[in-house]
Design a protein around this motif. Sequence first.
Motif, PDB file in Angstrom:
ATOM      1  N   ALA A 103       7.247 -12.595 -29.221  1.00 47.01           N
ATOM      2  CA  ALA A 103       5.831 -12.892 -28.984  1.00 47.01           C
ATOM      3  C   ALA A 103       4.951 -12.232 -30.038  1.00 47.01           C
ATOM      4  N   ALA A 104       5.297 -10.999 -30.413  1.00 44.33           N
ATOM      5  CA  ALA A 104       4.501 -10.291 -31.419  1.00 44.33           C
ATOM      6  C   ALA A 104       4.593 -10.984 -32.775  1.00 44.33           C
ATOM      7  N   LEU A 105       5.804 -11.352 -33.178  1.00 41.19           N
ATOM      8  CA  LEU A 105       5.999 -11.993 -34.479  1.00 41.19           C
ATOM      9  C   LEU A 105       5.375 -13.385 -34.520  1.00 41.19           C
ATOM     10  N   GLU A 106       5.684 -14.182 -33.514  1.00 39.80           N
ATOM     11  CA  GLU A 106       5.198 -15.562 -33.516  1.00 39.80           C
ATOM     12  C   GLU A 106       3.690 -15.617 -33.275  1.00 39.80           C
ATOM     13  N   GLY A 107       3.193 -14.689 -32.467  1.00 42.76           N
ATOM     14  CA  GLY A 107       1.757 -14.643 -32.241  1.00 42.76           C
ATOM     15  C   GLY A 107       0.993 -14.336 -33.520  1.00 42.76           C
ATOM     16  N   MET A 108       1.499 -13.381 -34.305  1.00 43.91           N
ATOM     17  CA  MET A 108       0.838 -13.058 -35.569  1.00 43.91           C
ATOM     18  C   MET A 108       0.952 -14.212 -36.559  1.00 43.91           C
ATOM     19  N   ALA A 109       2.092 -14.911 -36.535  1.00 41.66           N
ATOM     20  CA  ALA A 109       2.235 -16.083 -37.403  1.00 41.66           C
ATOM     21  C   ALA A 109       1.188 -17.133 -37.044  1.00 41.66           C
ATOM     22  N   GLY A 110       0.965 -17.332 -35.747  1.00 48.10           N
ATOM     23  CA  GLY A 110      -0.052 -18.280 -35.308  1.00 48.10           C
ATOM     24  C   GLY A 110      -1.443 -17.853 -35.739  1.00 48.10           C
ATOM     25  N   PHE A 111      -1.708 -16.550 -35.666  1.00 49.93           N
ATOM     26  CA  PHE A 111      -2.996 -16.013 -36.115  1.00 49.93           C
ATOM     27  C   PHE A 111      -3.232 -16.359 -37.585  1.00 49.93           C
TER      28      PHE A 111
END
Length: 256
Positions: A103-111
Amino acid sequence: MDTQCVSIKHPQGDEPMAKKSQQAEERAFQTLFELIRTREIRPGERIYETDLTERFGMSRTPLRTALGRLVAEGVLFKTPGRKGYVLPVLSGNDMRDVFYARAALEGMAGFLLAEKCPEHAIENLTDIIRRQRELFDTGIRKGEYASLNGLFHFTLVELAGNGYITRAFSPVYWRSIMYTLLYATFYTGVEDVETPHHPRRPSREQHQEIVEAVKSRDGEHTRKIIEIHVLENCEYWKGDRSTEGAAAPAEPVERR
């Protein structure tokens, strides 16, 4: 000397040998992944290259490459000095850790992606969702749907353009997908009577929500939408004792 690129042809056809080799490796990889999804290879079980070759008629070279790829992605473990490969035992604590990391990695990628929001990114992600919907309309094939689901998430991360996130994401995703394939009722077809049913929206609908968030160019909103989508898996299986006891015995099961 002629400097143009020369394709090496297979003696029995016009297709380059390199391409045929890649196709054989991909078939071996997909076959192994399907064996894991259908629990023919179980968590905690030790498997051997020679056994897989005999059972499924795979060639040794592409099989060895596929096994190495699964080790590199963290799906299989290989202990130095011991023969064979092991599908790691799963647990509730590991599930929480890996989904929070994802969630942390993919969330930042989405950001990052939302901050840029290139048109081709929206088109690529929307096309994958379209293919997911078509698959549902024409008859669901779970293995193919799992591939499209993975394609959506990997495409989103790669389009963000941060190489560090991309490299860190791959092993985390493959580890997390083990829980999805082995315990989500969509893939197993078995509802755990000890686990309360949590209604979930289809992933393709949640993916569309992610795309809409990216289109809004609101990085923080996109990050939150993705984190909710990823962490919903933990909530869905919270208290599901199947990840604690049903996975495998502590010692690897030998299969030859």
